[in-house]
Design an enzyme around this catalytic site. Structure first.
Site, mmCIF file in Angstrom:
data_model
loop_
_atom_site.group_PDB
_atom_site.id
_atom_site.type_symbol
_atom_site.label_atom_id
_atom_site.label_comp_id
_atom_site.label_asym_id
_atom_site.label_seq_id
_atom_site.Cartn_x
_atom_site.Cartn_y
_atom_site.Cartn_z
ATOM 1 N N SER A 147 -0.247 -1.433 11.919
ATOM 2 C CA SER A 147 -1.199 -1.193 10.850
ATOM 3 C C SER A 147 -0.671 -1.756 9.526
ATOM 4 O O SER A 147 -0.451 -2.955 9.413
ATOM 5 C CB SER A 147 -1.510 0.306 10.765
ATOM 6 O OG SER A 147 -2.594 0.546 9.908
ATOM 7 N N ASP A 361 -2.427 -6.827 -12.886
ATOM 8 C CA ASP A 361 -1.316 -7.782 -12.819
ATOM 9 C C ASP A 361 -0.629 -7.764 -11.453
ATOM 10 O O ASP A 361 0.592 -7.848 -11.348
ATOM 11 C CB ASP A 361 -0.295 -7.506 -13.926
ATOM 12 C CG ASP A 361 0.285 -6.090 -13.868
ATOM 13 O OD1 ASP A 361 -0.224 -5.269 -13.065
ATOM 14 O OD2 ASP A 361 1.238 -5.810 -14.619
ATOM 15 N N HIS A 414 -7.105 2.156 17.129
ATOM 16 C CA HIS A 414 -6.092 1.694 16.193
ATOM 17 C C HIS A 414 -4.687 2.184 16.543
ATOM 18 O O HIS A 414 -3.699 1.543 16.186
ATOM 19 C CB HIS A 414 -6.468 2.154 14.778
ATOM 20 C CG HIS A 414 -5.602 1.615 13.704
ATOM 21 N ND1 HIS A 414 -5.680 0.315 13.256
ATOM 22 C CD2 HIS A 414 -4.614 2.195 12.977
ATOM 23 C CE1 HIS A 414 -4.789 0.125 12.293
ATOM 24 N NE2 HIS A 414 -4.130 1.248 12.107
#
Length: 436
Positions: A147, A361, A414
């Protein structure tokens, strides 16, 4: 100082490392990392001194490495040929944990947010490269990324491919150029499919969920740990639907939601106890804090992406669902502003989360040109309708990494590397070795 001890069939060694907080300032502040080395008992000591290393990067973000007992899940298969390092990524487990108790040591919300910008995949990879020479003598190692650990692996391939002998990824191929909005815009339809499949399997849950949501919209419910259970928070239990047994676990949870009391129907203590364990971020607050930051790129803020994009999908509005006769949708795999209002483990960090959401940023995490020229053997398990990681995004990325071989399967959800660990690892090792 290292300490070794035994569990059934394995020898464990604890390691501590000191690394820079900011790898661009190696002479500056440092943090401590923890990792657990695991070797098969029959290969410990001199007998196993030539074993190659495999480093495991846990999913998340914000979770420490698995605390396996013996040879659980994929670990037994890995120990047949590797010495395994289970790394607590920075900010998790025993690696300078970041939470409501420790973050005030940094100062106020602004200082905490600045500090947490050092807890993304690029810093985790540089941690790995800092400790690798000490453990391997400079030899490259194999990485297994599950993952979010797979996201880190793609960053590894983008920045320090010379440190890798091979890369194995399970349910963790990130979109290379997507903003968080793109990620969540793809996620909500997947979640809707999982919810529909759950209700098809357990149609009796439609009315149960409507009753619970109606109760939450008309009552102020605070769980025993102080968690404020709102309708939106309850909906986020849909996170379970992305795992192999999650639909069944959700069904069993719902069937004992209410009890009769002298004051009328109330949510049962058993239900509340289980729900608070599922929803609380006390054990992994970094997940909530940097969950959208892992998608941060360039000058565009994430700005609570999951919450904003949810507005594009009115079918997830619980109150509107109750006004009609349709099912209430669950959600999951997302963090919202109200998450920090509901959870007592997160409330003190709300302002910190706001500052991270507004940040503009973020440094790039992936290098498409370098990935296109990749020479490291790479294999990835892609789960056909993964609720957590978009399959289309994953396959696009697979095509952008030179030489990457995929195994696309609908056999697992998953958490396939947990449920079918030996088989999944076998398949990926065969792919990187051109045996499949």
């Amino acid at each position: 100082m290292t300490v070794s001890y035994r569990q059934p069939g394995v020898v464990l060694t604890d390691h501590s490392f000191t690394v820079p907080l900011d790898h661009d300032d190696p002479a500056g502040e440092t943090i401590e990392l923890y990792a657990r080395e695991v070797v098969a008992a029959g290969k410990a000591g001199r007998r196993g001194q030539d074993l190659p290393w495999l480093v495991y990067l846990q999913g998340g973000p914000g979770f420490g490495a698995n605390r396996f007992v013996g040879k659980q899940a994929w670990l037994g298969r890995a120990l047949e040929e590797y010495r395994v390092l289970l790394l607590d990524q920075r900010g998790t487990g025993r690696s300078t944990p970041a939470n409501r108790q420790t973050l005030p040591l940094r100062g106020g919300a602004a200082e905490q947010a600045d500090y947490l910008t050092n807890f993304r995949a690029d810093s985790i990879v540089r941690d790995c490269e800092t400790i690798r020479p000490e453990l391997t003598g400079g030899a490259p190692w194999t990485v297994l990324g599950q993952s979010f650990g797979g996201f880190c692996t793609v960053t590894y391939l983008s920045t320090y491919p010379e440190g890798l002998a091979a890369a194995l990824i399970t349910g963790g191929l990130p979109a290379l150029d997507a903003h968080a909005d793109d990620v969540y815009r793809a996620a909500y339809p997947r979640i809707e499919r999982k919810v529909a499949a759950h209700y098809a399997r357990y149609p009796q849950d439609v009315e149960r969920v409507r009753r619970i949501v109606d109760h939450l919209l008309t009552h102020d419910v605070v769980l025993p740990n102080g968690y404020r259970l709102t309708a939106e928070a309850f909906q986020s239990l849909g996170l379970l639907l992305g795992t192999g047994d999650g639909s069944h676990r959700l069904h069993f949870l719902l069937e004992h939601a209410f009890v009769r009391t002298p004051q009328g129907p109330a949510l049962s203590d058993a239900f509340q106890e289980e729900v608070q364990g599922l929803l609380s971020y006390a054990g992994h607050p970094l997940y909530a804090l940097v969950h959208e930051a892992i998608y941060g790129r360039d000058t565009r803020p994430t700005a609570w992406s999951a919450e904003r994009v949810r507005g594009e999908f009115p079918q997830f509005d619980a109150a509107k669902a109750l006004a009609g006769d349709g099912p209430v949708m669950f959600t999951g795999e997302s963090v919202h502003p109200w998450t920090f209002d509901c959870d007592p483990a997160l409330r003190p960090l709300r302002e910190t989360a706001e500052l991270l959401a507004a940040r503009t940023d973020w440094r790039p995490l992936y290098d498409p040109a370098r990935l296109a020229a990749n020479e490291v053997p790479v294999a990835a398990a892609v789960y056909h309708d993964d609720m957590y990681v978009d399959t289309a995004h994953a396959l696009d990325t697979a095509g952008a990494i030179r030489g990457l071989r995929t195994w696309v399967t609908d056999e697992f959800e998953h958490d396939g590397v947990r449920v079918g660990g030996p088989r999944v690892l076998d398949r990926l090792l065969a792919l990187v070795r051109d045996e499949a």
